[in-house]
Write a protein that holds these residues in place. Structure first.
Motif, PDB file in Angstrom:
ATOM      1  N   ALA A  44      49.926  33.522 -63.934  1.00 34.77           N
ATOM      2  CA  ALA A  44      50.517  32.747 -63.149  1.00 34.77           C
ATOM      3  C   ALA A  44      51.110  31.513 -64.066  1.00 34.77           C
ATOM      4  O   ALA A  44      52.272  31.369 -64.017  1.00 34.77           O
ATOM      5  N   ASN A  45      50.244  31.223 -65.022  1.00 36.09           N
ATOM      6  CA  ASN A  45      50.646  30.089 -66.100  1.00 36.09           C
ATOM      7  C   ASN A  45      51.802  30.578 -66.807  1.00 36.09           C
ATOM      8  O   ASN A  45      52.560  30.004 -67.032  1.00 36.09           O
ATOM      9  N   HIS A  46      51.535  32.051 -67.298  1.00 36.86           N
ATOM     10  CA  HIS A  46      52.911  32.369 -68.234  1.00 36.86           C
ATOM     11  C   HIS A  46      53.618  32.557 -67.258  1.00 36.86           C
ATOM     12  O   HIS A  46      55.019  32.246 -67.798  1.00 36.86           O
ATOM     13  N   LEU A  47      53.909  33.138 -66.279  1.00 40.06           N
ATOM     14  CA  LEU A  47      54.796  33.383 -65.561  1.00 40.06           C
ATOM     15  C   LEU A  47      55.555  31.892 -65.141  1.00 40.06           C
ATOM     16  O   LEU A  47      57.004  32.025 -65.057  1.00 40.06           O
ATOM     17  N   GLN A  48      54.940  30.979 -64.790  1.00 41.45           N
ATOM     18  CA  GLN A  48      55.470  29.670 -64.653  1.00 41.45           C
ATOM     19  C   GLN A  48      56.433  29.245 -65.703  1.00 41.45           C
ATOM     20  O   GLN A  48      57.384  28.626 -65.694  1.00 41.45           O
ATOM     21  N   VAL A  49      55.668  29.148 -66.866  1.00 40.83           N
ATOM     22  CA  VAL A  49      56.587  28.669 -68.300  1.00 40.83           C
ATOM     23  C   VAL A  49      57.760  29.551 -68.481  1.00 40.83           C
ATOM     24  O   VAL A  49      58.617  29.022 -68.913  1.00 40.83           O
ATOM     25  N   ILE A  50      57.654  30.779 -68.351  1.00 35.23           N
ATOM     26  CA  ILE A  50      58.732  31.749 -68.637  1.00 35.23           C
ATOM     27  C   ILE A  50      59.929  31.314 -67.463  1.00 35.23           C
ATOM     28  O   ILE A  50      61.308  31.193 -67.805  1.00 35.23           O
ATOM     29  N   SER A  51      59.516  30.950 -66.507  1.00 31.69           N
ATOM     30  CA  SER A  51      60.326  30.775 -65.154  1.00 31.69           C
ATOM     31  C   SER A  51      61.150  29.493 -65.447  1.00 31.69           C
ATOM     32  O   SER A  51      62.368  29.118 -65.384  1.00 31.69           O
ATOM     33  N   GLY A  52      60.205  28.467 -66.024  1.00 30.40           N
ATOM     34  CA  GLY A  52      60.859  27.159 -66.332  1.00 30.40           C
ATOM     35  C   GLY A  52      61.975  27.339 -67.425  1.00 30.40           C
ATOM     36  O   GLY A  52      62.919  26.693 -67.684  1.00 30.40           O
ATOM     37  N   TRP A  53      61.376  28.232 -68.672  1.00 32.12           N
ATOM     38  CA  TRP A  53      62.533  28.288 -69.605  1.00 32.12           C
ATOM     39  C   TRP A  53      63.843  28.768 -69.088  1.00 32.12           C
ATOM     40  O   TRP A  53      64.823  28.527 -69.465  1.00 32.12           O
ATOM     41  N   LEU A  54      63.534  29.910 -68.255  1.00 34.45           N
ATOM     42  CA  LEU A  54      64.697  30.759 -67.736  1.00 34.45           C
ATOM     43  C   LEU A  54      65.691  29.776 -66.909  1.00 34.45           C
ATOM     44  O   LEU A  54      66.903  29.882 -66.724  1.00 34.45           O
ATOM     45  N   GLN A  55      65.030  28.931 -66.223  1.00 31.11           N
ATOM     46  CA  GLN A  55      65.798  27.882 -65.354  1.00 31.11           C
ATOM     47  C   GLN A  55      66.445  26.733 -66.050  1.00 31.11           C
ATOM     48  O   GLN A  55      67.545  26.575 -65.676  1.00 31.11           O
ATOM     49  N   LEU A  56      65.909  26.522 -67.249  1.00 31.16           N
ATOM     50  CA  LEU A  56      66.458  25.811 -68.168  1.00 31.16           C
ATOM     51  C   LEU A  56      67.846  26.112 -68.986  1.00 31.16           C
ATOM     52  O   LEU A  56      68.534  25.484 -69.739  1.00 31.16           O
TER      53      LEU A  56
END
Length: 182
Positions: A44-56
């Motif tokens: 879940a932590n890894h998916l959150q970081v990847i999602s954040g970079w993609l949203q930015l």
């Protein structure tokens, strides 16, 4: 009268043995649940970081994070083909390291000889290293041997426990524990 006293002792021992068996099973189930919980949290932590970079809109950074951190830490298929005892111990050690803020990188697990002695020594070494390490612990397997490496700056202290057959070495900014034959 003599028979009845021993009879109750035997009954007590049987019930005590059953109690121990049930207790051990429950303890191992609790440990398995904790391991699964930690892996789920890590994913879940890894998916959150990847999602954040993609949203930015930082697609390159998301890709780099995915390759450098996420895939390295979740070990996709790394335990495939290993004996069940090895798989369980490696996952348990991984969860223990994560609970203390460390990460274990398993390299070349296809070279695991699969002996119980090797597993026992690896577990003993990592149980000494994990509480003292800060950051990443690299476990490198070679045919018939293993090396556990931690950057010297990543160790709070050197392990004090002597483990027969394990050679501790400090050189080039790394602390290494080696076991096995070349």
């Amino acid at each position: 009268m003599y028979w009845s006293t021993h009879f109750w002792r035997i009954i007590f021992l049987i019930f005590f043995a059953l109690y121990l068996v049930i207790w051990v099973r429950l303890a191992s189930q609790a440990q398995a649940v904790e391991i699964i919980r930690r892996y789920r949290h890590r994913y879940a932590n890894h998916l959150q970081v990847i999602s954040g970079w993609l949203q930015l809109g930082q697609y390159e950074r998301a890709d780099k994070y995915l390759m450098d951190h996420a895939l390295a830490s979740v070990h996709p298929g790394i335990f495939r083909g290993l004996p069940l005892r090895w798989t369980y111990q490696m996952i348990a050690l991984d969860a223990y390291a994560e609970s203390l803020g460390n990460m274990i990188l398993w390299q070349n697990p296809e070279h695991i000889a699969g002996t119980y002695m090797m597993l026992w020594k690896l577990r003993a070494v990592l149980r000494c290293v994990i509480p003292l390490a800060k950051g990443t612990i690299v476990v490198r397997f070679e045919p018939g041997r293993f090396n556990v490496e931690v950057e010297e700056g990543g160790m709070k202290a050197l392990p004090r426990k002597h483990i027969k057959g394990v050679k501790w070495n400090r050189q080039q900014g790394m602390i290494t524990a080696s076991w096995g034959h070349r």
